[in-house]
Motif scaffolding. Structure first.
Motif, short mmCIF file in Angstrom:
data_model
loop_
_atom_site.label_atom_id
_atom_site.label_comp_id
_atom_site.label_asym_id
_atom_site.label_seq_id
_atom_site.Cartn_x
_atom_site.Cartn_y
_atom_site.Cartn_z
N MET A 209 0.83 -1.19 0.00
CA MET A 209 0.00 0.00 0.00
C MET A 209 0.87 1.25 0.00
O MET A 209 0.55 2.20 -0.70
N GLU A 210 1.93 1.27 0.79
CA GLU A 210 2.80 2.44 0.84
C GLU A 210 3.43 2.74 -0.52
O GLU A 210 3.57 3.90 -0.89
N VAL A 211 3.78 1.71 -1.25
CA VAL A 211 4.36 1.88 -2.57
C VAL A 211 3.35 2.52 -3.51
O VAL A 211 3.67 3.44 -4.27
N ALA A 212 2.10 2.06 -3.44
CA ALA A 212 1.05 2.62 -4.29
C ALA A 212 0.83 4.09 -3.98
O ALA A 212 0.63 4.90 -4.89
N VAL A 213 0.87 4.45 -2.71
CA VAL A 213 0.71 5.85 -2.31
C VAL A 213 1.85 6.69 -2.89
O VAL A 213 1.63 7.78 -3.42
N LYS A 214 3.05 6.18 -2.82
CA LYS A 214 4.21 6.91 -3.36
C LYS A 214 4.11 7.07 -4.87
O LYS A 214 4.43 8.11 -5.42
N ILE A 215 3.65 6.03 -5.54
CA ILE A 215 3.49 6.11 -7.00
C ILE A 215 2.41 7.13 -7.35
O ILE A 215 2.60 7.97 -8.24
N ALA A 216 1.29 7.09 -6.64
CA ALA A 216 0.21 8.05 -6.89
C ALA A 216 0.69 9.47 -6.64
O ALA A 216 0.40 10.38 -7.42
N ASP A 217 1.44 9.67 -5.57
CA ASP A 217 1.99 11.01 -5.28
C ASP A 217 2.95 11.46 -6.38
O ASP A 217 2.91 12.61 -6.81
N ALA A 218 3.79 10.56 -6.83
CA ALA A 218 4.76 10.90 -7.87
C ALA A 218 4.06 11.26 -9.18
O ALA A 218 4.51 12.17 -9.90
N LEU A 219 2.96 10.59 -9.48
CA LEU A 219 2.21 10.86 -10.70
C LEU A 219 1.18 11.97 -10.52
O LEU A 219 0.51 12.37 -11.47
N ASP A 220 1.04 12.42 -9.28
CA ASP A 220 0.09 13.48 -8.94
C ASP A 220 -1.34 13.08 -9.27
O ASP A 220 -2.10 13.84 -9.86
N VAL A 221 -1.70 11.84 -8.90
CA VAL A 221 -3.05 11.33 -9.09
C VAL A 221 -3.51 10.68 -7.79
O VAL A 221 -2.71 10.41 -6.90
N LEU B 212 -5.18 7.50 -5.53
CA LEU B 212 -5.07 6.04 -5.58
C LEU B 212 -6.21 5.44 -6.39
O LEU B 212 -6.01 4.47 -7.13
N ASP B 213 -7.40 6.01 -6.26
CA ASP B 213 -8.54 5.52 -7.05
C ASP B 213 -8.24 5.59 -8.54
O ASP B 213 -8.51 4.67 -9.29
N TYR B 214 -7.68 6.70 -8.96
CA TYR B 214 -7.36 6.86 -10.38
C TYR B 214 -6.27 5.87 -10.78
O TYR B 214 -6.34 5.25 -11.84
N LEU B 215 -5.29 5.71 -9.92
CA LEU B 215 -4.16 4.82 -10.21
C LEU B 215 -4.62 3.39 -10.44
O LEU B 215 -4.12 2.70 -11.34
N VAL B 216 -5.60 2.93 -9.67
CA VAL B 216 -6.05 1.54 -9.80
C VAL B 216 -7.26 1.40 -10.73
O VAL B 216 -7.82 0.32 -10.86
N GLY B 217 -7.66 2.50 -11.36
CA GLY B 217 -8.73 2.44 -12.34
C GLY B 217 -10.13 2.54 -11.75
O GLY B 217 -11.12 2.29 -12.44
N ALA B 218 -10.24 2.92 -10.47
CA ALA B 218 -11.55 3.03 -9.84
C ALA B 218 -12.20 4.38 -10.10
O ALA B 218 -13.35 4.59 -9.76
N SER B 219 -11.45 5.29 -10.72
CA SER B 219 -11.99 6.61 -11.01
C SER B 219 -11.42 7.09 -12.33
O SER B 219 -10.25 6.88 -12.64
N SER B 220 -12.26 7.76 -13.11
CA SER B 220 -11.78 8.32 -14.37
C SER B 220 -11.49 9.81 -14.22
O SER B 220 -11.05 10.45 -15.16
N PHE B 221 -11.74 10.35 -13.04
CA PHE B 221 -11.58 11.76 -12.79
C PHE B 221 -10.32 12.00 -11.97
O PHE B 221 -10.11 11.36 -10.94
N VAL B 222 -9.45 12.88 -12.43
CA VAL B 222 -8.21 13.18 -11.73
C VAL B 222 -8.35 14.52 -11.02
O VAL B 222 -8.67 15.52 -11.65
#
Length: 73
Positions: free
Chosen positions: A1-13, A15-25
């Motif tokens: 989970m921590e890795v996913a948070v870091k990736i989302a932060d790095a991409l500025d999106v 977590l929902d968007y990162l995993v495809g649960a949201s189409s809105f950024v």
């Protein structure tokens, strides 16, 4: 989970968007925080706040459209 948070932060999106649960950024972190707070309040208060925001947004859209029309005319 921590890795996913870091990736989302790095991409500025989110977590929902990162995993495809949201189409809105939501890139504005203040706006995201506001949306999270709005989600936590009771339904009546949320509806009141959304009505006020909707009124402001409608007015802003109308003003923007009016300015564009006046510039073209």
């Amino acid at each position: 989970m921590e890795v996913a948070v870091k990736i989302a932060d790095a991409l500025d999106v989110s977590l929902d968007y990162l995993v495809g649960a949201s189409s809105f950024v939501v890139k504005d972190k203040k706006m995201l925080h506001r949306l999270e707070l709005l989600d936590k309040i009771d339904d009546d208060d949320r509806e009141t706040i959304l009505k006020v925001v909707d009124n402001y947004l409608t007015t802003a859209q109308l003003q923007t459209t009016t300015k564009k029309l006046l510039q073209k005319g």
